[in-house]
Design a protein around this motif. Structure first.
Motif, PDB file in Angstrom:
ATOM      1  N   LEU A   6      -9.191  16.004 -16.162  1.00 57.45           N
ATOM      2  CA  LEU A   6      -9.047  14.600 -16.551  1.00 57.45           C
ATOM      3  C   LEU A   6      -7.714  14.049 -16.064  1.00 57.45           C
ATOM      4  O   LEU A   6      -7.630  12.905 -15.611  1.00 57.45           O
ATOM      5  N   LYS A   7      -6.680  14.874 -16.141  1.00 63.43           N
ATOM      6  CA  LYS A   7      -5.372  14.464 -15.625  1.00 63.43           C
ATOM      7  C   LYS A   7      -5.457  14.219 -14.121  1.00 63.43           C
ATOM      8  O   LYS A   7      -4.914  13.240 -13.607  1.00 63.43           O
ATOM      9  N   MET A   8      -6.164  15.070 -13.415  1.00 57.72           N
ATOM     10  CA  MET A   8      -6.335  14.881 -11.974  1.00 57.72           C
ATOM     11  C   MET A   8      -7.147  13.620 -11.688  1.00 57.72           C
ATOM     12  O   MET A   8      -6.859  12.891 -10.732  1.00 57.72           O
ATOM     13  N   TYR A   9      -8.155  13.343 -12.503  1.00 59.78           N
ATOM     14  CA  TYR A   9      -8.924  12.117 -12.301  1.00 59.78           C
ATOM     15  C   TYR A   9      -8.027  10.892 -12.515  1.00 59.78           C
ATOM     16  O   TYR A   9      -8.092   9.932 -11.748  1.00 59.78           O
ATOM     17  N   ASN A  10      -7.184  10.942 -13.529  1.00 62.43           N
ATOM     18  CA  ASN A  10      -6.247   9.837 -13.763  1.00 62.43           C
ATOM     19  C   ASN A  10      -5.317   9.661 -12.567  1.00 62.43           C
ATOM     20  O   ASN A  10      -4.985   8.531 -12.193  1.00 62.43           O
ATOM     21  N   TYR A  11      -4.908  10.767 -11.966  1.00 66.89           N
ATOM     22  CA  TYR A  11      -4.099  10.696 -10.741  1.00 66.89           C
ATOM     23  C   TYR A  11      -4.884   9.984  -9.636  1.00 66.89           C
ATOM     24  O   TYR A  11      -4.359   9.128  -8.930  1.00 66.89           O
ATOM     25  N   HIS A  12      -6.139  10.336  -9.478  1.00 65.70           N
ATOM     26  CA  HIS A  12      -7.006   9.740  -8.455  1.00 65.70           C
ATOM     27  C   HIS A  12      -7.077   8.220  -8.630  1.00 65.70           C
ATOM     28  O   HIS A  12      -6.933   7.463  -7.659  1.00 65.70           O
ATOM     29  N   VAL A  13      -7.256   7.772  -9.858  1.00 67.09           N
ATOM     30  CA  VAL A  13      -7.307   6.334 -10.147  1.00 67.09           C
ATOM     31  C   VAL A  13      -5.974   5.695  -9.775  1.00 67.09           C
ATOM     32  O   VAL A  13      -5.935   4.639  -9.119  1.00 67.09           O
ATOM     33  N   TRP A  14      -4.882   6.324 -10.178  1.00 60.55           N
ATOM     34  CA  TRP A  14      -3.543   5.820  -9.869  1.00 60.55           C
ATOM     35  C   TRP A  14      -3.337   5.736  -8.352  1.00 60.55           C
ATOM     36  O   TRP A  14      -2.880   4.719  -7.841  1.00 60.55           O
ATOM     37  N   ALA A  15      -3.669   6.813  -7.636  1.00 55.37           N
ATOM     38  CA  ALA A  15      -3.449   6.856  -6.186  1.00 55.37           C
ATOM     39  C   ALA A  15      -4.298   5.808  -5.457  1.00 55.37           C
ATOM     40  O   ALA A  15      -3.816   5.172  -4.511  1.00 55.37           O
ATOM     41  N   ASN A  16      -5.527   5.612  -5.888  1.00 64.11           N
ATOM     42  CA  ASN A  16      -6.343   4.548  -5.299  1.00 64.11           C
ATOM     43  C   ASN A  16      -5.668   3.198  -5.511  1.00 64.11           C
ATOM     44  O   ASN A  16      -5.603   2.368  -4.595  1.00 64.11           O
ATOM     45  N   GLY A  17      -5.148   2.980  -6.705  1.00 63.65           N
ATOM     46  CA  GLY A  17      -4.455   1.724  -6.994  1.00 63.65           C
ATOM     47  C   GLY A  17      -3.214   1.540  -6.148  1.00 63.65           C
ATOM     48  O   GLY A  17      -2.943   0.435  -5.648  1.00 63.65           O
ATOM     49  N   VAL A  18      -2.469   2.606  -5.936  1.00 67.58           N
ATOM     50  CA  VAL A  18      -1.246   2.544  -5.130  1.00 67.58           C
ATOM     51  C   VAL A  18      -1.573   2.165  -3.683  1.00 67.58           C
ATOM     52  O   VAL A  18      -0.925   1.289  -3.103  1.00 67.58           O
ATOM     53  N   ILE A  19      -2.586   2.792  -3.108  1.00 68.97           N
ATOM     54  CA  ILE A  19      -2.924   2.500  -1.703  1.00 68.97           C
ATOM     55  C   ILE A  19      -3.504   1.087  -1.587  1.00 68.97           C
ATOM     56  O   ILE A  19      -3.215   0.365  -0.621  1.00 68.97           O
ATOM     57  N   ILE A  20      -4.281   0.665  -2.561  1.00 64.98           N
ATOM     58  CA  ILE A  20      -4.837  -0.694  -2.534  1.00 64.98           C
ATOM     59  C   ILE A  20      -3.712  -1.720  -2.630  1.00 64.98           C
ATOM     60  O   ILE A  20      -3.711  -2.716  -1.895  1.00 64.98           O
ATOM     61  N   GLU A  21      -2.754  -1.479  -3.504  1.00 63.54           N
ATOM     62  CA  GLU A  21      -1.619  -2.410  -3.621  1.00 63.54           C
ATOM     63  C   GLU A  21      -0.841  -2.476  -2.309  1.00 63.54           C
ATOM     64  O   GLU A  21      -0.399  -3.555  -1.900  1.00 63.54           O
ATOM     65  N   ARG A  22      -0.676  -1.340  -1.633  1.00 65.75           N
ATOM     66  CA  ARG A  22       0.004  -1.352  -0.335  1.00 65.75           C
ATOM     67  C   ARG A  22      -0.787  -2.181   0.666  1.00 65.75           C
ATOM     68  O   ARG A  22      -0.224  -2.971   1.428  1.00 65.75           O
ATOM     69  N   LEU A  23      -2.089  -2.031   0.685  1.00 72.48           N
ATOM     70  CA  LEU A  23      -2.922  -2.786   1.621  1.00 72.48           C
ATOM     71  C   LEU A  23      -2.833  -4.286   1.356  1.00 72.48           C
ATOM     72  O   LEU A  23      -2.879  -5.091   2.289  1.00 72.48           O
ATOM     73  N   LYS A  24      -2.659  -4.674   0.097  1.00 78.15           N
ATOM     74  CA  LYS A  24      -2.527  -6.092  -0.241  1.00 78.15           C
ATOM     75  C   LYS A  24      -1.233  -6.684   0.315  1.00 78.15           C
ATOM     76  O   LYS A  24      -1.153  -7.886   0.533  1.00 78.15           O
ATOM     77  N   GLU A  25      -0.219  -5.851   0.559  1.00 74.47           N
ATOM     78  CA  GLU A  25       1.062  -6.310   1.091  1.00 74.47           C
ATOM     79  C   GLU A  25       1.020  -6.542   2.603  1.00 74.47           C
ATOM     80  O   GLU A  25       1.892  -7.211   3.147  1.00 74.47           O
ATOM     81  N   LEU A  26       0.042  -5.984   3.260  1.00 65.57           N
ATOM     82  CA  LEU A  26      -0.040  -6.020   4.721  1.00 65.57           C
ATOM     83  C   LEU A  26      -0.825  -7.240   5.200  1.00 65.57           C
ATOM     84  O   LEU A  26      -1.504  -7.894   4.403  1.00 65.57           O
ATOM     85  N   PRO A  27      -0.773  -7.546   6.502  1.00 66.55           N
ATOM     86  CA  PRO A  27      -1.538  -8.688   7.017  1.00 66.55           C
ATOM     87  C   PRO A  27      -3.014  -8.597   6.600  1.00 66.55           C
ATOM     88  O   PRO A  27      -3.623  -7.523   6.655  1.00 66.55           O
ATOM     89  N   GLN A  28      -3.565  -9.726   6.188  1.00 69.76           N
ATOM     90  CA  GLN A  28      -4.933  -9.774   5.663  1.00 69.76           C
ATOM     91  C   GLN A  28      -5.981  -9.187   6.609  1.00 69.76           C
ATOM     92  O   GLN A  28      -6.899  -8.517   6.171  1.00 69.76           O
ATOM     93  N   ASP A  29      -5.843  -9.442   7.900  1.00 68.98           N
ATOM     94  CA  ASP A  29      -6.863  -8.997   8.851  1.00 68.98           C
ATOM     95  C   ASP A  29      -6.870  -7.485   9.045  1.00 68.98           C
ATOM     96  O   ASP A  29      -7.842  -6.929   9.536  1.00 68.98           O
ATOM     97  N   LEU A  30      -5.810  -6.813   8.650  1.00 72.14           N
ATOM     98  CA  LEU A  30      -5.693  -5.373   8.863  1.00 72.14           C
ATOM     99  C   LEU A  30      -6.787  -4.600   8.124  1.00 72.14           C
ATOM    100  O   LEU A  30      -7.280  -3.600   8.625  1.00 72.14           O
ATOM    101  N   TYR A  31      -7.191  -5.060   6.958  1.00 71.59           N
ATOM    102  CA  TYR A  31      -8.145  -4.337   6.125  1.00 71.59           C
ATOM    103  C   TYR A  31      -9.485  -4.123   6.832  1.00 71.59           C
ATOM    104  O   TYR A  31     -10.071  -3.046   6.734  1.00 71.59           O
TER     105      TYR A  31
END
Length: 170
Positions: A6-31
């Motif tokens: 469960l702790k690892m799953y919580n990490y997975h959720v966190w890591a997905n959120g971190v990468i998504i937030e990074r993608l939101k900072e980049l140029p829109q067309d990059l996605y």
């Protein structure tokens, strides 16, 4: 104490959120930008992570893998077209469904029988299935990091060690 899976799953959720937030900072067309890589775009990688998470959620919920894969295949085109904000939302929704399902389980070590059309029958536990979801996501978030570098951008730290430091109270 929280079960390690469960702790690892919580990490997975966190890591997905971190990468998504990074993608939101980049140029829109990059996605959705097409590139030469193992996947044709970052959006295709996140779609793959999401649909795989979705399939395993359905399997843990009691559906056959064949049923879960058929539903995921029907969702694929619609998920691929989503914006980064919409992807963030469906990832959050799915993680909430996972957490509700996992909290309702009396025994996370309960065995489930998975009939994988590509690999055959496997008796495994819910906790092992969660570890698969986590390692699968980690592998493909690494793909995204590499893709970003090829497009001239940096990724973001998303490793388990950082998660532990940022979530010490868990």
């Amino acid at each position: 104490m929280t079960h390690p899976s469960l702790k690892m799953y919580n990490y997975h959720v966190w890591a997905n959120g971190v990468i998504i937030e990074r993608l939101k900072e980049l140029p829109q067309d990059l996605y959705h930008r097409k590139i030469q890589s193992g996947f044709s775009s970052v959006s295709n990688v996140l779609t793959h992570i999401y649909l795989t998470d979705y399939i395993w959620f359905e399997v843990i919920s009691g559906k056959s893998m064949k049923q879960a894969m058929a539903t995921a295949n029907q969702l694929r085109e619609q998920v691929e077209k989503k914006s980064i904000d919409e992807i963030k939302e469906i990832f959050q929704d799915l993680s909430e469904q996972y957490k509700a399902l996992l909290n309702s389980q009396e025994d996370i070590e309960k065995l489930i029988l998975v009939d994988n059309p590509y690999a055959g029958l496997l008796e495994t536990s819910i906790s092992e299935t969660l570890l698969h979801v986590v390692t699968h996501g980690s592998y493909h978030r690494g793909n995204i990091a590499t893709m970003l570098r090829h497009m001239g951008h940096t990724s973001v730290m998303q490793d388990f060690g950082l998660y532990i430091y940022q979530n010490r109270t868990e």
